[in-house]
Design an enzyme around this catalytic site. Structure first.
Site, PDB file in Angstrom:
ATOM      1  N   GLY A   1       8.812 -52.150  67.862  1.00  0.00           N
ATOM      2  CA  GLY A   1       8.288 -53.046  66.841  1.00  0.00           C
ATOM      3  C   GLY A   1       8.009 -52.270  65.566  1.00  0.00           C
ATOM      4  O   GLY A   1       7.085 -52.591  64.809  1.00  0.00           O
TER       5      GLY A   1
ATOM      6  N   GLY B   1       7.591 -54.011  62.123  1.00  0.00           N
ATOM      7  CA  GLY B   1       6.634 -55.118  62.054  1.00  0.00           C
ATOM      8  C   GLY B   1       5.439 -54.863  61.159  1.00  0.00           C
ATOM      9  O   GLY B   1       5.209 -53.770  60.635  1.00  0.00           O
TER      10      GLY B   1
ATOM     11  N   VAL C   1      15.535 -54.839  73.308  1.00  0.00           N
ATOM     12  CA  VAL C   1      14.716 -54.397  74.436  1.00  0.00           C
ATOM     13  C   VAL C   1      15.271 -54.852  75.781  1.00  0.00           C
ATOM     14  O   VAL C   1      14.876 -54.328  76.830  1.00  0.00           O
ATOM     15  CB  VAL C   1      13.250 -54.877  74.299  1.00  0.00           C
TER      16      VAL C   1
ATOM     17  N   LYS D   1      -3.259 -56.026  72.314  1.00  0.00           N
ATOM     18  CA  LYS D   1      -3.627 -57.294  72.941  1.00  0.00           C
ATOM     19  C   LYS D   1      -2.658 -58.385  72.466  1.00  0.00           C
ATOM     20  O   LYS D   1      -2.011 -58.207  71.424  1.00  0.00           O
ATOM     21  CB  LYS D   1      -5.074 -57.656  72.606  1.00  0.00           C
TER      22      LYS D   1
ATOM     23  N   ASP E   1      -8.051 -51.920  71.671  1.00  0.00           N
ATOM     24  CA  ASP E   1      -8.890 -52.958  71.083  1.00  0.00           C
ATOM     25  C   ASP E   1      -9.435 -52.326  69.809  1.00  0.00           C
ATOM     26  O   ASP E   1     -10.345 -51.496  69.863  1.00  0.00           O
ATOM     27  CB  ASP E   1     -10.028 -53.353  72.026  1.00  0.00           C
ATOM     28  N   HIS E   2      -8.870 -52.686  68.663  1.00  0.00           N
ATOM     29  CA  HIS E   2      -9.199 -51.945  67.444  1.00  0.00           C
ATOM     30  C   HIS E   2     -10.672 -52.025  67.076  1.00  0.00           C
ATOM     31  O   HIS E   2     -11.183 -51.153  66.375  1.00  0.00           O
ATOM     32  CB  HIS E   2      -8.317 -52.407  66.266  1.00  0.00           C
TER      33      HIS E   2
ATOM     34  N   GLU F   1     -14.942 -65.276  60.620  1.00  0.00           N
ATOM     35  CA  GLU F   1     -13.816 -65.078  59.718  1.00  0.00           C
ATOM     36  C   GLU F   1     -13.801 -66.195  58.682  1.00  0.00           C
ATOM     37  O   GLU F   1     -13.898 -67.374  59.037  1.00  0.00           O
ATOM     38  CB  GLU F   1     -12.492 -65.079  60.483  1.00  0.00           C
TER      39      GLU F   1
ATOM     40  N   HIS G   1     -12.569 -58.637  72.322  1.00  0.00           N
ATOM     41  CA  HIS G   1     -13.520 -58.030  71.394  1.00  0.00           C
ATOM     42  C   HIS G   1     -14.972 -58.312  71.756  1.00  0.00           C
ATOM     43  O   HIS G   1     -15.799 -57.392  71.841  1.00  0.00           O
ATOM     44  CB  HIS G   1     -13.268 -58.541  69.965  1.00  0.00           C
TER      45      HIS G   1
ATOM     46  N   LYS H   1     -12.757 -69.314  62.804  1.00  0.00           N
ATOM     47  CA  LYS H   1     -12.000 -69.196  61.565  1.00  0.00           C
ATOM     48  C   LYS H   1     -12.475 -70.241  60.573  1.00  0.00           C
ATOM     49  O   LYS H   1     -13.043 -71.264  60.944  1.00  0.00           O
ATOM     50  CB  LYS H   1     -10.501 -69.365  61.841  1.00  0.00           C
TER      51      LYS H   1
END
Length: 509
Positions: A13, A16, A87, A149, A178-179, A217, A241, A341
């Site tokens: 990727g 991307g 792939v 994820k 998991d950032h 968000e 998260h 959101k």
């Protein structure tokens, strides 16, 4: 000079958005700090028929905001190679192996390889199987897998995916990223708890009334409508998260601050989270979907009008809920969570709400003349995660002047804009952890599995009931049910930014 790592990154990727926005700039930061030097290379793979030269131009363009010299950008980009790749085609993996082996020899990488799957999860199993069958995995160095994820769409799919991956990579070499776990103030949770006796001694049900976790968000789904409409807020945010943050807040103090001990305590904490019956799930979890709305002169369309979203979609864009933890430390303390959101403001923060004093002695002064009769606000420890970083503690003090009326005080610290700007980005931290083989800030399979067990019950309960959507206006903090959830327990959300806008006429009721 930092300890330089010899390694070959293969990024599936590589053309991307994630690779260009996060991975390449993070790798450049590691390069500038000396964690990567002469002995590293990167293979970017994707379906696009790019050349090495074009790929390097793209990589160089992604790091311009970091102000590299022309020589730095050129030298860094020279370590990048592109392989057009399907792939599902085994022959393409043979070509990939040849390139990887050649780069291993050219850059003296000792067989050390990191594979980053920045692609749709549906391809994870296929890619990993081919890495083994086409002998791309080396025998003389380390081989580590980084996965974005979502890891599965429920427990069963996650289990099946994990079984496929474990046939090639042992658990210690699987890094489920998991950032949020790389963010500065998430990592600060442990320091605030375990390095301050003033908090750790009171980190229990004797002193804490409730804990609130908000991942808000202001944006809508933007260009992610196609993905989001098949996911929703519960799977997109709560399963990973939010439950990761909850585990850090609820875990017992580890015997040592090591990957093994921290992971063991996080798993124990997640296993103590009560898994609801259907009726309990419907009572304790609220979902919402945003309708058109206005905020501060801006007009927003509803979720069902967003691009690539079903006009009759029943996907939730908001979740609020109450988790309870059945152990000695947390019995009786609700953990309230919410995420959504198109809320009033972007903000990720944690509020630890402490119990009130047993008796408010300031209701009556020493001369038996009544002071202002009002309930003392609770002491609240707030951890600000984003967009600002820091923490605050609210206290009650005496008003200046005659008498003993109390007033609200806040002790506050925020990291400066300069400090935030210069601190390592989450992906930079996590990539360096993977290079070191340190999985502390990644999700272990047992954590993922238990999170799905918790969330699957809620999802199944919701799927049996038709939602009344849309049920909150864009620009507000969610549906009424999210506020009633706390009110019925005698609490309220500590952070209510919509009140500020309403008081100034920028948001209508």
């Amino acid at each position: 000079m930092a300890n330089e790592k010899n390694v070959l990154f293969t990024i599936f990727g590589g053309t991307g958005d994630l690779a260009q926005r996060k991975l390449y700039p993070s790798l450049f930061r590691l390069y500038k700090k000396g964690n990567l030097g002469k002995h590293f290379a990167v293979i970017g793979t994707a379906r696009r028929p790019w050349s090495d030269e074009h790929y390097r131009e793209v990589v160089a363009s992604t790091i311009q905001s970091l102000n590299p010299t022309e020589e730095e950008a050129k030298e860094f980009a020279s370590h990048f190679y592109y392989q057009s790749h399907d792939v599902n085609d085994s022959t393409h993996y043979n070509t990939l192996k040849d390139l990887a082996d050649r780069l291993d020899e050219t850059y003296q990488l000792a067989g050390n390889r990191i594979y980053y799957l920045a692609m749709s999860p549906e391809f994870f199993g296929t890619i990993v199987s081919h890495l083994k069958s086409q002998h791309i995995v080396t025998e003389n160095g380390y081989n580590r897998l980084i996965i974005e994820k979502p890891f599965g769409s429920d427990y069963q799919s996650a289990f099946e995916l994990n079984e496929k991956i474990r046939q090639v990579f042992p658990e210690q070499d699987i890094f489920r990223i998991d950032h949020y776990l790389g963010k500065e103030m998430i990592q600060n949770i442990s320091a605030i708890r375990f390095a301050n006796n003033i908090f750790e001694s009171q980190w229990n049900n004797r002193y804490i009334d409730n804990i609130q976790i908000t991942f808000g968000e202001a944006l809508g789904v933007e260009d992610r409508g196609g993905y989001y409409d098949h996911s929703g807020a519960l799977k997109d945010m709560v399963q990973n998260h939010i439950l990761q943050v909850l585990a850090l807040l609820a875990m017992e103090p580890p015997v040592a601050f090591s990957e093994k001990e921290i992971r063991a305590e996080k798993i124990k904490a997640l296993k103590a989270v009560r898994i609801y019956e259907k009726s309990e799930a419907l009572k304790n979890f609220i979902r919402g979907q945003y309708a058109p709305g206005e905020l501060d002169g801006n007009t927003f369309k509803g979720y069902r009008e967003e691009d690539k979203v079903d006009p009759e979609s029943t996907t939730e864009t908001f979740v609020a809920g109450k988790f309870v933890i059945d152990n000695f430390r947390w019995s009786g303390v609700p953990f309230y969570v919410r995420t959504g959101k198109r809320l009033t403001e972007k903000g990720t923060r944690i509020n630890i709400v402490f119990k009130q004093v047993p008796v408010n002695v300031f209701k009556t002064s020493v001369e038996d003349e009544p002071c202002e009769d009002r309930t003392l606000p609770p002491n609240v420890l707030t951890i600000y995660i984003q967009p600002t970083e820091g923490f605050s503690l609210t206290l009650n003090g005496k008003e200046v002047g005659q008498g003993f009326n109390t007033e609200f005080r806040r002790l506050e610290y925020r990291n400066s804009a300069e400090m935030v700007e210069n601190s390592p980005e989450a992906y930079e931290k996590l990539l360096l952890d993977a290079l070191k083989g340190d999985g502390t800030n990644f999700s272990h399979w047992e954590e993922v599995a238990q999170s799905w067990h918790i969330v699957d019950v809620i999802r199944k309960a919701w799927d049996q009931v038709e939602p009344d959507f849309p049920n909150y206006k864009a620009g507000t903090m969610g549906p009424e049910g999210a506020f009633e959830l706390l009110e019925k327990d005698g609490f309220e959300w500590i952070w209510q930014p919509d009140d500020w806008y309403r008081d100034r006429g920028k948001l209508e009721d």
